[in-house]
Design an enzyme around this catalytic site. Sequence first.
Site, PDB file in Angstrom:
ATOM      1  N   TYR A 473       0.831  -1.208   0.000  1.00  0.00           N
ATOM      2  CA  TYR A 473       0.000   0.000   0.000  1.00  0.00           C
ATOM      3  C   TYR A 473       0.865   1.257   0.000  1.00  0.00           C
ATOM      4  O   TYR A 473       0.477   2.288   0.540  1.00  0.00           O
ATOM      5  CB  TYR A 473      -0.974   0.025   1.176  1.00  0.00           C
ATOM      6  CG  TYR A 473      -1.698  -1.271   1.454  1.00  0.00           C
ATOM      7  CD1 TYR A 473      -2.048  -2.146   0.428  1.00  0.00           C
ATOM      8  CD2 TYR A 473      -2.058  -1.631   2.753  1.00  0.00           C
ATOM      9  CE1 TYR A 473      -2.717  -3.336   0.687  1.00  0.00           C
ATOM     10  CE2 TYR A 473      -2.734  -2.825   3.018  1.00  0.00           C
ATOM     11  CZ  TYR A 473      -3.056  -3.672   1.978  1.00  0.00           C
ATOM     12  OH  TYR A 473      -3.723  -4.845   2.249  1.00  0.00           O
ATOM     13  N   HIS A 474       2.042   1.176  -0.641  1.00  0.00           N
ATOM     14  CA  HIS A 474       2.981   2.297  -0.685  1.00  0.00           C
ATOM     15  C   HIS A 474       3.062   2.838  -2.115  1.00  0.00           C
ATOM     16  O   HIS A 474       4.127   2.886  -2.716  1.00  0.00           O
ATOM     17  CB  HIS A 474       4.375   1.859  -0.223  1.00  0.00           C
ATOM     18  CG  HIS A 474       4.437   1.355   1.161  1.00  0.00           C
ATOM     19  ND1 HIS A 474       5.521   0.631   1.655  1.00  0.00           N
ATOM     20  CD2 HIS A 474       3.559   1.452   2.191  1.00  0.00           C
ATOM     21  CE1 HIS A 474       5.286   0.306   2.913  1.00  0.00           C
ATOM     22  NE2 HIS A 474       4.109   0.794   3.258  1.00  0.00           N
ATOM     23  N   LEU A 475       1.966   3.269  -2.680  1.00  0.00           N
ATOM     24  CA  LEU A 475       1.925   3.675  -4.082  1.00  0.00           C
ATOM     25  C   LEU A 475       2.604   5.033  -4.271  1.00  0.00           C
ATOM     26  O   LEU A 475       2.415   5.950  -3.467  1.00  0.00           O
ATOM     27  CB  LEU A 475       0.483   3.749  -4.582  1.00  0.00           C
ATOM     28  CG  LEU A 475      -0.194   2.418  -4.923  1.00  0.00           C
ATOM     29  CD1 LEU A 475      -0.352   1.526  -3.708  1.00  0.00           C
ATOM     30  CD2 LEU A 475      -1.546   2.669  -5.587  1.00  0.00           C
TER      31      LEU A 475
END
Length: 542
Positions: A473-475
């Site tokens: 979830y580190h876009l």
Amino acid sequence: MDETFDYVIVGAGSAGCVLANRLSEDGKSTVLLLEAGGSDSAFFIKMPSGYGKVIGSPRYDWCFNSLPEPQLGGREIFTPRGKVLGGSSSINGLAYVRGHRQDFDHWRQLGNRGWSWEDVLPLYRKIENFHGMFEENRSRKGLMHVSPLSPHPLSLRLLQAAAEAGLPDGTDYNSGDPEGLGILQMNKWKGRRFSSAAAYLHPAMPRHNLKVVTGADVSRILIENKVAVGIEYVVGDSHLVARAAIETLIAGGAVGSPKLMELSGIGDADRLAGLGIPVAAHLPGVGENLQDHFNVGLQLRLKGVGSINEQMSGFRVMLNGARYLFTRTGILANSPAQVTGYAKVMENAASADIQLWGMPGSVRVKRGSNGENKLVMDQDPGVSLSFDQNRPLSQGFVHINSADPRAKPDILFNYLDASLDREVVVRGLRLCRKILEQPAFDACRDGSAGPDAAFETDDTVLDFARANGRSSYHLAGTCRMGAGPGAVVDDRLRVHGIGRIRIIDSSIMPAIVSANTHAATVMIAENGARMVLEDRHSALTA
């Protein structure tokens, strides 16, 4: 109805909350902040361990899924993004991780002035109010509370096992160039989540010159003669226009910002023409360069010891809930992930190339009755150790597939497309297993860490990763900062080819940081706000 403000900000996430605070700080400049989601007052948002209840909920989460991933057997990857005041900082795991010195020096080497480690370290110190062991590069004066958690005994075993496996001990992973594991530093204060909204937005909301509108679905950026002049948005049945007298600032994140740019005619001309969208600026890099940390790990079943698994079900979770309600302490006052840090698995790596994650429990994703994704704890005692590759070479994209602002965009991560990424994943999994096989767990292990068959060859390890890996979830990276082909903004975050508009969020990262992206995004917003105010001052005094 049209309104005019000095600044219009799109998105009240990790970056937008900072911008709203800093640009309204003088009490004179008028600021409008638009957020598609609603209030962040929900109990499970405030409770540090409650993010499993809000991730996957359409009320607080955009609930994206990727397209079928070619290297992952065609699996679609669940991709939560915050849809609430505070954005993803209101639904994330609360980890405060700055990244490596090399990350930012690399940005500077790419030609981006003002973004080296020496440039951003003062901004990190400006951000944080650190409640741990004080060191020279930390600060206790910032708006963002950062608190080391109280570790579970199994988390201490993980630290011991990592040291037994040869990793350095006693590391502050926020020191700039760390290796080794340490106890997680959280955005938490007095037992509650301390999001970007809590740190920056709520203290600023009483200001008469700041207006915050929730439930605002932005349709497009208004562009006249190659100049951004405002935003069209919808609240309920009302179609509204907000004009920006000085600048329009886009802080929609790595998905929302490229989506809005393309809807507004800023992007690849052929792609936009195919969707019937008039082209305002041909910037083919919009939506490209998507980067994320691919996460995969192992779980070890235990016996004779307690983990957080059994504390999260039955009467025990009720007791822990009562403890949290009355004292704001206990396991519900912590993030389930309690250990993180860095290791080097490639011999020629200039610095640590994976980030490890330890949890005194084990969790899985369960599909709810309404199709939503929920994180649930296992029933039997266990411990987990996973990792992210710090600097993946594989890149994907975010692109609209319709001119309808309500349509979800296409997202493809393209995980494991690069051969180096595949090699790092294999080595990272072998290191996780090595750590979990150390004597620290001998007295309580109940079987092997991960299936034995998965570790027979490098190919079987890779197959295990393909089947079990997920997004961290580190876009980042979809509106890349820089010059030349593929760049979307310059090093002062101004959009190439369009006046009076900047993008200020994780999408501008030319290369993803070796860390969770929240802290770096707050830093980007502090730097961006400084640049906006500097340029405004220069224009007034010219």
